[in-house]
Design a protein around this motif. Structure first.
Motif, PDB file in Angstrom:
ATOM      1  N   LEU A  99       0.821  -1.215   0.000  1.00  0.00           N
ATOM      2  CA  LEU A  99       0.000   0.000   0.000  1.00  0.00           C
ATOM      3  C   LEU A  99       0.851   1.261   0.000  1.00  0.00           C
ATOM      4  O   LEU A  99       0.531   2.238  -0.688  1.00  0.00           O
ATOM      5  CB  LEU A  99      -0.932  -0.008   1.211  1.00  0.00           C
ATOM      6  N   VAL A 100       1.934   1.260   0.772  1.00  0.00           N
ATOM      7  CA  VAL A 100       2.811   2.431   0.815  1.00  0.00           C
ATOM      8  C   VAL A 100       3.434   2.680  -0.557  1.00  0.00           C
ATOM      9  O   VAL A 100       3.476   3.821  -1.047  1.00  0.00           O
ATOM     10  CB  VAL A 100       3.906   2.245   1.884  1.00  0.00           C
ATOM     11  N   ILE A 101       3.907   1.623  -1.191  1.00  0.00           N
ATOM     12  CA  ILE A 101       4.497   1.768  -2.532  1.00  0.00           C
ATOM     13  C   ILE A 101       3.442   2.217  -3.528  1.00  0.00           C
ATOM     14  O   ILE A 101       3.688   3.087  -4.379  1.00  0.00           O
ATOM     15  CB  ILE A 101       5.143   0.443  -2.968  1.00  0.00           C
ATOM     16  N   PHE A 102       2.246   1.644  -3.422  1.00  0.00           N
ATOM     17  CA  PHE A 102       1.162   2.024  -4.333  1.00  0.00           C
ATOM     18  C   PHE A 102       0.810   3.504  -4.195  1.00  0.00           C
ATOM     19  O   PHE A 102       0.661   4.223  -5.192  1.00  0.00           O
ATOM     20  CB  PHE A 102      -0.068   1.161  -4.062  1.00  0.00           C
ATOM     21  N   LEU A 103       0.686   3.976  -2.946  1.00  0.00           N
ATOM     22  CA  LEU A 103       0.348   5.383  -2.721  1.00  0.00           C
ATOM     23  C   LEU A 103       1.445   6.299  -3.248  1.00  0.00           C
ATOM     24  O   LEU A 103       1.170   7.392  -3.753  1.00  0.00           O
ATOM     25  CB  LEU A 103       0.108   5.632  -1.235  1.00  0.00           C
ATOM     26  N   GLY A 104       2.698   5.857  -3.135  1.00  0.00           N
ATOM     27  CA  GLY A 104       3.795   6.659  -3.648  1.00  0.00           C
ATOM     28  C   GLY A 104       3.840   6.700  -5.166  1.00  0.00           C
ATOM     29  O   GLY A 104       4.319   7.679  -5.752  1.00  0.00           O
ATOM     30  N   LEU A 105       3.347   5.640  -5.812  1.00  0.00           N
ATOM     31  CA  LEU A 105       3.390   5.560  -7.276  1.00  0.00           C
ATOM     32  C   LEU A 105       2.129   6.088  -7.951  1.00  0.00           C
ATOM     33  O   LEU A 105       2.166   6.385  -9.150  1.00  0.00           O
ATOM     34  CB  LEU A 105       3.591   4.101  -7.708  1.00  0.00           C
ATOM     35  N   TYR A 106       1.042   6.206  -7.207  1.00  0.00           N
ATOM     36  CA  TYR A 106      -0.238   6.508  -7.853  1.00  0.00           C
ATOM     37  C   TYR A 106      -0.225   7.845  -8.585  1.00  0.00           C
ATOM     38  O   TYR A 106      -0.891   8.003  -9.611  1.00  0.00           O
ATOM     39  CB  TYR A 106      -1.373   6.483  -6.831  1.00  0.00           C
ATOM     40  N   ALA A 107       0.536   8.796  -8.086  1.00  0.00           N
ATOM     41  CA  ALA A 107       0.607  10.095  -8.765  1.00  0.00           C
ATOM     42  C   ALA A 107       1.217   9.976 -10.162  1.00  0.00           C
ATOM     43  O   ALA A 107       1.011  10.835 -11.023  1.00  0.00           O
ATOM     44  CB  ALA A 107       1.416  11.080  -7.926  1.00  0.00           C
ATOM     45  N   PHE A 108       1.967   8.885 -10.372  1.00  0.00           N
ATOM     46  CA  PHE A 108       2.619   8.667 -11.665  1.00  0.00           C
ATOM     47  C   PHE A 108       1.944   7.546 -12.452  1.00  0.00           C
ATOM     48  O   PHE A 108       2.551   6.953 -13.342  1.00  0.00           O
ATOM     49  CB  PHE A 108       4.092   8.318 -11.452  1.00  0.00           C
ATOM     50  N   ALA A 109       0.684   7.249 -12.129  1.00  0.00           N
ATOM     51  CA  ALA A 109      -0.018   6.124 -12.747  1.00  0.00           C
ATOM     52  C   ALA A 109      -0.074   6.255 -14.271  1.00  0.00           C
ATOM     53  O   ALA A 109       0.189   5.286 -15.001  1.00  0.00           O
ATOM     54  CB  ALA A 109      -1.431   6.000 -12.173  1.00  0.00           C
ATOM     55  N   ASN A 110      -0.404   7.438 -14.751  1.00  0.00           N
ATOM     56  CA  ASN A 110      -0.493   7.630 -16.197  1.00  0.00           C
ATOM     57  C   ASN A 110       0.876   7.514 -16.866  1.00  0.00           C
ATOM     58  O   ASN A 110       0.997   6.986 -17.980  1.00  0.00           O
ATOM     59  CB  ASN A 110      -1.115   8.994 -16.505  1.00  0.00           C
ATOM     60  N   ASP A 111       1.920   7.997 -16.190  1.00  0.00           N
ATOM     61  CA  ASP A 111       3.272   7.882 -16.734  1.00  0.00           C
ATOM     62  C   ASP A 111       3.711   6.418 -16.785  1.00  0.00           C
ATOM     63  O   ASP A 111       4.390   5.993 -17.731  1.00  0.00           O
ATOM     64  CB  ASP A 111       4.254   8.691 -15.889  1.00  0.00           C
ATOM     65  N   ILE A 112       3.343   5.660 -15.759  1.00  0.00           N
ATOM     66  CA  ILE A 112       3.692   4.239 -15.743  1.00  0.00           C
ATOM     67  C   ILE A 112       3.001   3.512 -16.885  1.00  0.00           C
ATOM     68  O   ILE A 112       3.611   2.682 -17.576  1.00  0.00           O
ATOM     69  CB  ILE A 112       3.309   3.617 -14.381  1.00  0.00           C
ATOM     70  N   TYR A 113       1.731   3.856 -17.113  1.00  0.00           N
ATOM     71  CA  TYR A 113       1.019   3.215 -18.225  1.00  0.00           C
ATOM     72  C   TYR A 113       1.649   3.608 -19.562  1.00  0.00           C
ATOM     73  O   TYR A 113       1.789   2.769 -20.455  1.00  0.00           O
ATOM     74  CB  TYR A 113      -0.462   3.590 -18.220  1.00  0.00           C
ATOM     75  N   ALA A 114       2.032   4.867 -19.701  1.00  0.00           N
ATOM     76  CA  ALA A 114       2.671   5.313 -20.940  1.00  0.00           C
ATOM     77  C   ALA A 114       3.984   4.569 -21.169  1.00  0.00           C
ATOM     78  O   ALA A 114       4.312   4.219 -22.315  1.00  0.00           O
ATOM     79  CB  ALA A 114       2.921   6.817 -20.884  1.00  0.00           C
ATOM     80  N   PHE A 115       4.720   4.294 -20.095  1.00  0.00           N
ATOM     81  CA  PHE A 115       5.977   3.542 -20.214  1.00  0.00           C
ATOM     82  C   PHE A 115       5.713   2.120 -20.684  1.00  0.00           C
ATOM     83  O   PHE A 115       6.419   1.595 -21.563  1.00  0.00           O
ATOM     84  CB  PHE A 115       6.701   3.538 -18.863  1.00  0.00           C
ATOM     85  N   VAL A 116       4.700   1.479 -20.114  1.00  0.00           N
ATOM     86  CA  VAL A 116       4.378   0.100 -20.494  1.00  0.00           C
ATOM     87  C   VAL A 116       3.840   0.035 -21.924  1.00  0.00           C
ATOM     88  O   VAL A 116       4.056  -0.932 -22.650  1.00  0.00           O
ATOM     89  CB  VAL A 116       3.369  -0.501 -19.501  1.00  0.00           C
ATOM     90  N   ALA A 117       3.151   1.100 -22.354  1.00  0.00           N
ATOM     91  CA  ALA A 117       2.576   1.124 -23.698  1.00  0.00           C
ATOM     92  C   ALA A 117       3.580   1.540 -24.766  1.00  0.00           C
ATOM     93  O   ALA A 117       3.295   1.412 -25.965  1.00  0.00           O
ATOM     94  CB  ALA A 117       1.382   2.068 -23.735  1.00  0.00           C
ATOM     95  N   GLU A 118       4.753   2.006 -24.371  1.00  0.00           N
ATOM     96  CA  GLU A 118       5.726   2.539 -25.325  1.00  0.00           C
ATOM     97  C   GLU A 118       6.150   1.534 -26.402  1.00  0.00           C
ATOM     98  O   GLU A 118       6.297   1.914 -27.577  1.00  0.00           O
ATOM     99  CB  GLU A 118       6.951   3.043 -24.559  1.00  0.00           C
TER     100      GLU A 118
END
Length: 264
Positions: free
Chosen positions: A41-60
Motif C-alpha cells: 500500500l505504501v508503494i502504491f500510494l507513492g506511485l499513484y501520482a505517476f499512474a499515467n506515466d507508468i502506463y505510458a511507459f508500459v505502452a511505449e
C-alpha cells in the motif's frame, strides 16, 4: 478426584502449550501478512501520482511502432481510470516482492536447520532476480519484436487502435509468463538437489522438454509462432542452465563425501 478426572486434567494441561503455540504462530503470521500488505500500500500510494506515466511507459513498445499521431482508445467508461490504477497496483506488488518474501522468510526461518537456511537465502534472492529478469526480457526484447510482427502483418487498410484495458491484460499476461519461465533453473536445481531426479535422467528427456516448452509457449502466449518461440527458446536455455548448476552441486557433493569419510 477420581483417576479418570485426574487423567482428563493432565491431558488438558498438556494440550494448553500446543494451543498457545498455535495461537502465537497465527498471530505472527497475521503480523507478517499485515507488514507485507502495508508495504504494498505504501508503494502504491507513492506511485499513484505517476499512474499515467507508468502506463505510458508500459505502452511505449506498441506506441513506438504505430504511425505518428496514433493513440489508444478506451471502449469502457471507467477504463481511463481503472487501467492505470490496476497497472500501478501490479507494479507496487512487483516492487514489494522482496519485502513480501522477507516476511515469509522471517516466519519460516526459525523452523529451518542451518544448512537449509544457508541454501534458502540464495534461492530466494535468485528467484526474485530471475523473475525480474524475465519481465525485463519480455519488455525490452519480446515486446518490440512481437508488436512489430502484429502491426506489420495486418491489411494495409486496417488502422490499429488498441483498447487500453485489453492491452494491459495482454502485457501483464506476458510479464507473468516470462517471469515464471525464468524460474526454470531454480525448479530444475531443486529437483536435482532434493533427489527427486538426476541430471542424467533430465538430460535424457531433452526431446520431451523441448516439446513441453513449445506447448507451454502455445498456451501462455498469443497464437503465433513468433511469440511462442520467444518464450519456448529461452525456457529451454534456462532448463540447460538449471542442469549445469545441478551438475556443479552433484560434483561438489561427490568431492565432499570422500573428505567427510576420511575425517571419520
Amino acid at each position: 478426584m477420581t483417576r479418570g478426572d485426574s487423567h482428563k486434567h493432565d491431558s488438558s494441561r498438556q494440550s494448553e502449550p500446543a494451543q498457545t503455540s498455535l495461537i502465537e504462530h497465527l498471530i505472527e503470521l497475521r503480523s507478517r501478512l499485515m507488514r507485507a500488505v502495508i508495504a504494498i500500500l505504501v508503494i502504491f500510494l507513492g506511485l499513484y501520482a505517476f499512474a499515467n506515466d507508468i502506463y505510458a511507459f508500459v505502452a511505449e513498445p506498441l506506441m513506438a511502432l504505430l504511425p505518428e499521431g496514433s493513440q489508444m482508445i478506451a471502449t469502457e467508461v471507467a477504463s481511463p481510470f481503472l487501467a492505470p490504477f490496476k497497472l500501478t497496483l501490479v507494479v507496487a506488488v512487483f516492487i514489494a516482492v522482496p519485502v513480501v518474501l522477507h516476511q515469509a522468510w522471517a516466519f519460516v526461518a526459525p523452523g529451518l536447520y542451518d544448512k537449509e537456511k544457508a541454501l534458502a537465502v540464495p534461492l530466494l534472492v535468485s528467484s526474485v532476480g530471475l523473475f525480474y529478469a524475465g519481465a525485463a526480457f519480455a519488455y525490452y526484447a519480446v515486446f518490440p519484436l512481437l508488436f512489430a510482427f502484429f502491426t506489420q502483418t495486418g491489411p494495409d487498410n486496417i488502422t490499429v487502435m488498441t483498447d487500453i484495458n485489453q492491452y494491459l491484460n495482454f502485457v501483464l499476461k506476458l510479464f507473468f509468463a516470462f517471469g515464471v519461465a525464468f524460474e526454470i533453473p531454480i525448479a530444475t536445481f531443486l529437483l536435482v538437489l532434493s533427489g527427486a531426479t538426476t541430471v542424467e535422467s533430465l538430460g535424457r528427456k531433452r526431446p520431451y522438454i523441448i516439446l513441453g516448452c513449445f506447448v507451454v509457449g502455445m498456451l501462455l502466449t498469443p497464437p503465433d509462432v513468433v511469440s511462442q518461440s520467444l518464450l519456448a527458446i529461452p525456457m529451454y536455455l534456462l532448463y540447460e542452465v538449471g542442469l549445469l548448476f545441478g551438475r556443479l552441486v552433484r560434483n561438489r557433493r561427490a568431492k565432499q563425501q570422500p573428505d567427510e569419510a576420511a575425517e571419520d
